[in-house]
Design an enzyme around this catalytic site. Structure first.
Site, PDB file in Angstrom:
ATOM      1  CB  CYS A  92      -0.975  -0.022   1.174  1.00 32.54           C
ATOM      2  SG  CYS A  92      -2.197  -1.346   1.043  1.00 32.54           S
ATOM      3  CB  VAL A  93       3.893   2.353   1.805  1.00 29.89           C
ATOM      4  CG1 VAL A  93       4.967   3.421   1.615  1.00 29.89           C
ATOM      5  CG2 VAL A  93       3.268   2.498   3.185  1.00 29.89           C
TER       6      VAL A  93
END
Length: 238
Positions: A169-170
């Site tokens: 996700c990052v």
């Protein structure tokens, strides 16, 4: 992560850095004039032990780094976006689920919208009045959300990205942030993962291709520069 693994990775990255730089990689995107903090999935499902998505080094590294960053952003009244993930239809047999196909890979059904405690932002770094909480359904905080429009309307040109996971996700948020025209900064001490070595590898690769990896200390000094510039502009107008 064991010392042996860390040393092996650092040795590999040292050689890879030489190769990348010879080919013109690892350029700097740099800091802009107005930053926002994008905190990705630092909610209880990821920050608290015992959950399926729980990540390493929350208590000793990531939460303290986030607290320092939040203090800097709040001091200068700069935008903060707390991003979390949850799903309303968690029946995996329902073809109309908002989980899409992702549940076929990972147990996202555990992040049920009906259980807000699981997807609430960790109380140690909880949003305050004036900060945005954004719910996403996919890996990137930009995919299918209003984040880019919100940032542009606030005059933001730089995003400092923190959270979990470095490998999913990052990383996806950083890639989409750059694609959408924002200067992307990955804050080294405030990014985590579940798998040993995943943070080191992804931060190395992100720094080569998609964002500048900077320390909390460097980012805080940048926020102070932005704050002083704001004060100067305000004084000139007054």
């Amino acid at each position: 992560m064991s010392d042996e693994l860390e040393q092996a990775l650092e040795a590999a990255f040292s050689e890879a850095t030489r190769r990348y730089q010879e080919r013109g990689f690892q350029r700097r995107v740099g800091f802009g004039n107005r930053p926002a903090l994008i905190s990705v999935d630092l909610a209880n499902a990821w920050t608290r032990a015992g959950n399926a998505f729980a990540c390493e080094h929350m208590d000793d590294r990531i939460i303290p780094a986030m607290q320092a960053l939040l203090k800097g952003f709040r001091k200068h009244h700069l935008p903060v976006v707390h991003v979390t993930t949850c799903y309303e239809i968690t029946d995996r047999d329902n073809p109309n689920t908002d989980m899409g196909l992702w549940h076929n890979k990972i147990p996202i059904e555990t992040v049920n919208q009906g259980n807000p405690d699981i997807w609430a932002i960790d109380s140690r770094i909880a949003p305050i009045e004036g900060e945005l909480t954004l719910i996403k359904k996919r890996a990137s905080a930009f995919h299918g959300t209003y984040l880019a429009g919100y940032l542009r309307s606030a005059g933001v040109d730089t995003i400092l990205v923190t959270g979990v996971t470095a490998s999913a996700c990052v990383r996806e948020t950083i890639c989409d942030g750059l694609a959408d025209g924002f200067r992307t900064i990955a804050v080294k001490e405030a990014i985590g993962d579940r798998v040993p070595g995943a943070v080191l590898w992804n931060l190395f690769d992100i720094d080569a291709k998609f964002a500048d990896v900077e320390t909390v200390e460097t980012c805080l000094a940048y926020l102070d520069r932005v704050g002083r510039a704001q004060q100067t502009r305000q004084a000139a107008v007054a």
